[in-house]
Design a protein around this motif. Sequence first.
Motif, PDB file in Angstrom:
ATOM      1  N   ARG A 119     -24.777  -1.794  -3.119  1.00 37.80           N
ATOM      2  CA  ARG A 119     -24.851  -2.922  -4.053  1.00 37.80           C
ATOM      3  C   ARG A 119     -26.301  -3.226  -4.401  1.00 37.80           C
ATOM      4  O   ARG A 119     -26.630  -3.505  -5.561  1.00 37.80           O
ATOM      5  N   SER A 120     -27.189  -3.168  -3.396  1.00 39.30           N
ATOM      6  CA  SER A 120     -28.610  -3.402  -3.656  1.00 39.30           C
ATOM      7  C   SER A 120     -29.172  -2.356  -4.609  1.00 39.30           C
ATOM      8  O   SER A 120     -29.945  -2.667  -5.525  1.00 39.30           O
ATOM      9  N   SER A 153     -27.534  -0.648  -6.875  1.00 35.01           N
ATOM     10  CA  SER A 153     -27.007  -0.864  -8.222  1.00 35.01           C
ATOM     11  C   SER A 153     -27.695  -2.027  -8.932  1.00 35.01           C
ATOM     12  O   SER A 153     -27.745  -2.082 -10.156  1.00 35.01           O
ATOM     13  N   GLU A 154     -28.254  -2.941  -8.126  1.00 35.93           N
ATOM     14  CA  GLU A 154     -28.957  -4.098  -8.695  1.00 35.93           C
ATOM     15  C   GLU A 154     -30.456  -3.846  -8.821  1.00 35.93           C
ATOM     16  O   GLU A 154     -31.224  -4.747  -9.181  1.00 35.93           O
ATOM     17  N   LYS A 177     -32.532  -3.198  -6.361  1.00 35.58           N
ATOM     18  CA  LYS A 177     -33.281  -3.758  -5.246  1.00 35.58           C
ATOM     19  C   LYS A 177     -33.568  -2.672  -4.209  1.00 35.58           C
ATOM     20  O   LYS A 177     -32.988  -1.590  -4.235  1.00 35.58           O
TER      21      LYS A 177
END
Length: 373
Positions: free
Chosen positions: A233-234, A236-237, A239
Amino acid sequence: MMLIAPNTLPVRGRPMEVCQLRTEAATISCDAIQRLGDQLQALRESGNPIRHFEGFEQTVNALFNQAQQDFLAEALAELDIDTPAIEVSGITYKQVLRSYKTYQTAVGSVRVMRTLYRNGKEPCIVPMELKAGIVEGFWTPRAAKQAAWVVAQMSPGEAKSLLDLMGGMSPSESSLARFPRQFNTQWEQHREPFEEMLIEKLNVPTNAVTVAASLDGVMLPMKDGKRVEKRARSASEGKRTQGPTGCKEASCGTLSFYDQQGERLSTVRIGRMPETKKLTLKQSLSALLQEALRQKPQLSLVKVADGAKDNWSYLSQELPAGVEVIDYYHAADHLKKAFDQAYGENSIKSKEKFVTYRHVLKEELDGVERIIK
């Protein structure tokens, strides 16, 4: 109906009034001891001379354990109450079942007939378990202490291997794995009164002149931390995907007492996991230190930790004034990194400098100043 005299004891982590029969203590049969004597005599005669001492020793240990198991099973059975109804603290409980159950003692498992009583839809009570102080419906008090100690030192699998090797109790790996979780649930529900009891038992050594307060923490990956999902998720964002994703902090604190020569006399250790910023640990450590200084106000306080900002915001601002020290291990770790930066990671020169100056740091009175220079 049998009337019961109350006696307050901790059961399953909570205070409860325990039944005690108003009868004379029953005499436990000595059959187990007689059987042990006969078995040992037969073993000695059959193994004379002894050719394989390890096997002989193992057999003797097993015979003694069996005798102890028989004796303890009999003693537990004597604590049972078999009557249609009992009254505990003015509340009537009716008998609902008599059945055998296996309990874990410090010398092995025993199977005992016990009676269950219930009041309405409330959970059943077992007078025998309450009177004996059975922990989590399975462990005798001594067995529970031993199990708690071994699983605090090693994994449940390693603990089982050790107990099997010792030849005493041999609980399953799953029982050893469940026990700390069950214990933790009870502890957390009643943490404050339990910690108050521990604080009351704190005993500052008479020849102590210094008390050292220390704490530390480490980020550990959690089984249910969803590390892969969080990093994805990080990513994909946009980060960073490095760092302690899916980890939580385990923390420990110590209060150590030293004599005039700097020899450590005793240490109180506490730990928490998982908990952000060590909040509960800090409260517990502060309460212990407060009691130590109440008992001996003239103690010199030394605060020891690594360089983490959170440690020192607590040690400096929330504890009484005292000497503040970066602990040697972490200071040496930073020293090693500094030499690696200067001379190349793990180079011969870096290693030589580190060996020389870590000794200076630890042993020489002006070692810190020399290292900084």
